[in-house]
Design a protein around this motif. Structure first.
Motif, PDB file in Angstrom:
ATOM      1  N   ALA A 138       0.847  -1.187   0.000  1.00  0.00           N
ATOM      2  CA  ALA A 138       0.000   0.000   0.000  1.00  0.00           C
ATOM      3  C   ALA A 138       0.885   1.240   0.000  1.00  0.00           C
ATOM      4  O   ALA A 138       1.963   1.237   0.607  1.00  0.00           O
ATOM      5  CB  ALA A 138      -0.911  -0.014   1.221  1.00  0.00           C
ATOM      6  N   PRO A 139       0.463   2.308  -0.686  1.00  0.00           N
ATOM      7  CA  PRO A 139       1.311   3.512  -0.795  1.00  0.00           C
ATOM      8  C   PRO A 139       1.824   4.032   0.542  1.00  0.00           C
ATOM      9  O   PRO A 139       2.993   4.410   0.649  1.00  0.00           O
ATOM     10  CB  PRO A 139       0.386   4.516  -1.482  1.00  0.00           C
ATOM     11  N   ALA A 140       0.970   4.060   1.575  1.00  0.00           N
ATOM     12  CA  ALA A 140       1.399   4.592   2.871  1.00  0.00           C
ATOM     13  C   ALA A 140       2.513   3.738   3.465  1.00  0.00           C
ATOM     14  O   ALA A 140       3.495   4.260   4.003  1.00  0.00           O
ATOM     15  CB  ALA A 140       0.208   4.661   3.828  1.00  0.00           C
ATOM     16  N   LEU A 141       2.365   2.394   3.366  1.00  0.00           N
ATOM     17  CA  LEU A 141       3.388   1.498   3.893  1.00  0.00           C
ATOM     18  C   LEU A 141       4.667   1.591   3.071  1.00  0.00           C
ATOM     19  O   LEU A 141       5.774   1.602   3.617  1.00  0.00           O
ATOM     20  CB  LEU A 141       2.870   0.054   3.912  1.00  0.00           C
ATOM     21  N   GLY A 196       1.206 -15.584   4.921  1.00  0.00           N
ATOM     22  CA  GLY A 196       0.473 -14.339   4.720  1.00  0.00           C
ATOM     23  C   GLY A 196       1.219 -13.118   5.212  1.00  0.00           C
ATOM     24  O   GLY A 196       0.912 -11.989   4.798  1.00  0.00           O
ATOM     25  N   ASP A 197       2.193 -13.309   6.114  1.00  0.00           N
ATOM     26  CA  ASP A 197       3.044 -12.193   6.525  1.00  0.00           C
ATOM     27  C   ASP A 197       3.751 -11.617   5.303  1.00  0.00           C
ATOM     28  O   ASP A 197       4.087 -12.346   4.362  1.00  0.00           O
ATOM     29  CB  ASP A 197       4.108 -12.654   7.530  1.00  0.00           C
ATOM     30  N   ILE A 198       4.006 -10.327   5.334  1.00  0.00           N
ATOM     31  CA  ILE A 198       4.801  -9.697   4.273  1.00  0.00           C
ATOM     32  C   ILE A 198       6.117  -9.236   4.877  1.00  0.00           C
ATOM     33  O   ILE A 198       6.142  -8.324   5.710  1.00  0.00           O
ATOM     34  CB  ILE A 198       4.058  -8.518   3.628  1.00  0.00           C
ATOM     35  N   VAL A 199       7.190  -9.896   4.478  1.00  0.00           N
ATOM     36  CA  VAL A 199       8.518  -9.537   4.987  1.00  0.00           C
ATOM     37  C   VAL A 199       8.969  -8.256   4.294  1.00  0.00           C
ATOM     38  O   VAL A 199       8.965  -8.167   3.060  1.00  0.00           O
ATOM     39  CB  VAL A 199       9.531 -10.669   4.726  1.00  0.00           C
ATOM     40  N   ASN A 224      -1.544  -7.943   9.669  1.00  0.00           N
ATOM     41  CA  ASN A 224      -2.805  -7.398  10.194  1.00  0.00           C
ATOM     42  C   ASN A 224      -2.743  -5.894  10.420  1.00  0.00           C
ATOM     43  O   ASN A 224      -3.196  -5.370  11.453  1.00  0.00           O
ATOM     44  CB  ASN A 224      -3.196  -8.104  11.500  1.00  0.00           C
ATOM     45  N   GLY A 225      -2.146  -5.184   9.466  1.00  0.00           N
ATOM     46  CA  GLY A 225      -2.136  -3.734   9.531  1.00  0.00           C
ATOM     47  C   GLY A 225      -1.087  -3.128  10.426  1.00  0.00           C
ATOM     48  O   GLY A 225      -1.160  -1.928  10.753  1.00  0.00           O
ATOM     49  N   ALA A 226      -0.113  -3.906  10.857  1.00  0.00           N
ATOM     50  CA  ALA A 226       0.935  -3.378  11.732  1.00  0.00           C
ATOM     51  C   ALA A 226       2.277  -4.004  11.392  1.00  0.00           C
ATOM     52  O   ALA A 226       2.345  -5.137  10.889  1.00  0.00           O
ATOM     53  CB  ALA A 226       0.586  -3.643  13.198  1.00  0.00           C
ATOM     54  N   LEU A 227       3.355  -3.255  11.669  1.00  0.00           N
ATOM     55  CA  LEU A 227       4.695  -3.794  11.516  1.00  0.00           C
ATOM     56  C   LEU A 227       5.051  -4.580  12.771  1.00  0.00           C
ATOM     57  O   LEU A 227       4.900  -4.085  13.892  1.00  0.00           O
ATOM     58  CB  LEU A 227       5.708  -2.672  11.294  1.00  0.00           C
ATOM     59  N   VAL A 228       5.514  -5.806  12.571  1.00  0.00           N
ATOM     60  CA  VAL A 228       5.855  -6.693  13.680  1.00  0.00           C
ATOM     61  C   VAL A 228       7.318  -7.095  13.547  1.00  0.00           C
ATOM     62  O   VAL A 228       7.752  -7.544  12.478  1.00  0.00           O
ATOM     63  CB  VAL A 228       4.964  -7.953  13.682  1.00  0.00           C
ATOM     64  N   ASP A 229       8.072  -6.922  14.632  1.00  0.00           N
ATOM     65  CA  ASP A 229       9.478  -7.325  14.649  1.00  0.00           C
ATOM     66  C   ASP A 229       9.627  -8.661  15.374  1.00  0.00           C
ATOM     67  O   ASP A 229       8.959  -8.914  16.380  1.00  0.00           O
ATOM     68  CB  ASP A 229      10.341  -6.281  15.351  1.00  0.00           C
ATOM     69  N   ALA A 230      10.519  -9.502  14.862  1.00  0.00           N
ATOM     70  CA  ALA A 230      10.823 -10.780  15.505  1.00  0.00           C
ATOM     71  C   ALA A 230      12.309 -11.046  15.363  1.00  0.00           C
ATOM     72  O   ALA A 230      12.981 -10.447  14.513  1.00  0.00           O
ATOM     73  CB  ALA A 230      10.014 -11.909  14.880  1.00  0.00           C
TER      74      ALA A 230
END
Length: 252
Positions: free
Chosen positions: A167-170, A199-202, A236-242
């Motif tokens: 998405a443009p904002a991301l 489904g995650d987007i790296v 799910n609409g958020a950046l997740v770090d692992a």
């Protein structure tokens, strides 16, 4: 062709022949190193494919269709191609040439106009389209590893995916228009242990943007083995770090 072999017979253009041991093989780059037991002719000088330019003359040597000592000429028609291998990995920076290649050219020299070896012929992609593994800093490292250790060590995460638009904002937020959407996570893999999901987007790995599976592969070098690295995904609409710890990739 050295797959499954430990000792081979090698012949040279001057008519000499000898036995050779397979010192090391790397199916993921389609390269192998042989150690001759007897005397051999003077070796071909290695060049650097990084200096090749599209349109430059190249010469392919080999035994096409069993016709020993054949030479064909053409140009480097494209550079930095990616070539999938039977193992599912991708060879990067492949040289594309229109020099005639046929079955039997594989393993032969691709030389520049000065006679320096800039590639190893590996595949016929179609009429007038041949591919060669480049001789460059990366493959020199592989060759050195095969000569000294008999194998090339790589790191492994255990994910498969495809490039997708963001998405443009991301895209603006992370500085990349695309990411790598995870299609599968190998059970028990470092990625699975880090909690990655289908489904995650790296979008980043070790602080580096990730847009394709090849981008991940480039980061999975020997120095990454058993070293914790941060991986960032859009979920799910958020950046997740692992944190993930790549393990050594086992030879297929």
């Amino acid at each position: 062709m050295v797959a499954g072999a430990d000792i081979v017979n090698v012949g040279f253009a001057d008519g000499t022949s000898t036995r050779a041991d397979v010192a090391g093989r790397d199916p993921l780059s389609d390269l192998a190193v042989l150690h001759a037991r007897g005397a051999t002719p003077h070796p071909v000088e290695l060049g650097d494919a990084a200096h090749l330019r599209v349109g430059q003359v190249v010469v392919a040597l080999g035994n096409p269709l069993g016709l020993a000592g054949s030479v064909t000429a053409g140009i480097a028609s494209a550079l930095a191609r990616s070539l999938p291998t039977r193992s599912g990995r991708v060879i990067d920076e492949v040289i594309q040439t229109d020099a005639a290649l046929n079955p039997g050219n594989s393993g032969g020299v691709l030389a520049d106009s000065s006679g320096r070896m800039v590639g190893v012929n590996t595949a016929l992609a179609g009429i007038g389209v041949g591919m060669a593994v480049p001789i460059n800093a990366t493959t020199r490292e592989i060759i050195t590893a095969l000569m000294t250790r008999g194998r090339m060590r790589r790191a492994w995460l255990g994910i498969a995916g495809a490039q997708v638009p963001l998405a443009p904002a991301l895209a603006t937020r992370i500085g990349s228009p695309t990411g790598l959407q995870v299609a599968a996570v190998a059970p028990g893999s470092p990625a699975a242990e880090a909690g990655l999901l289908r489904g995650d987007i790296v979008v980043a790995l070790a602080g580096q943007p990730v847009v394709t599976a090849t981008a991940v592969q480039k980061l999975m070098v020997e120095t990454a083995i058993d070293k914790p690295i941060e991986i960032t995904v859009w979920r799910n609409g958020a950046l997740v770090d692992a944190i993930t710890v790549p393990r050594e990739l086992q030879e297929p």
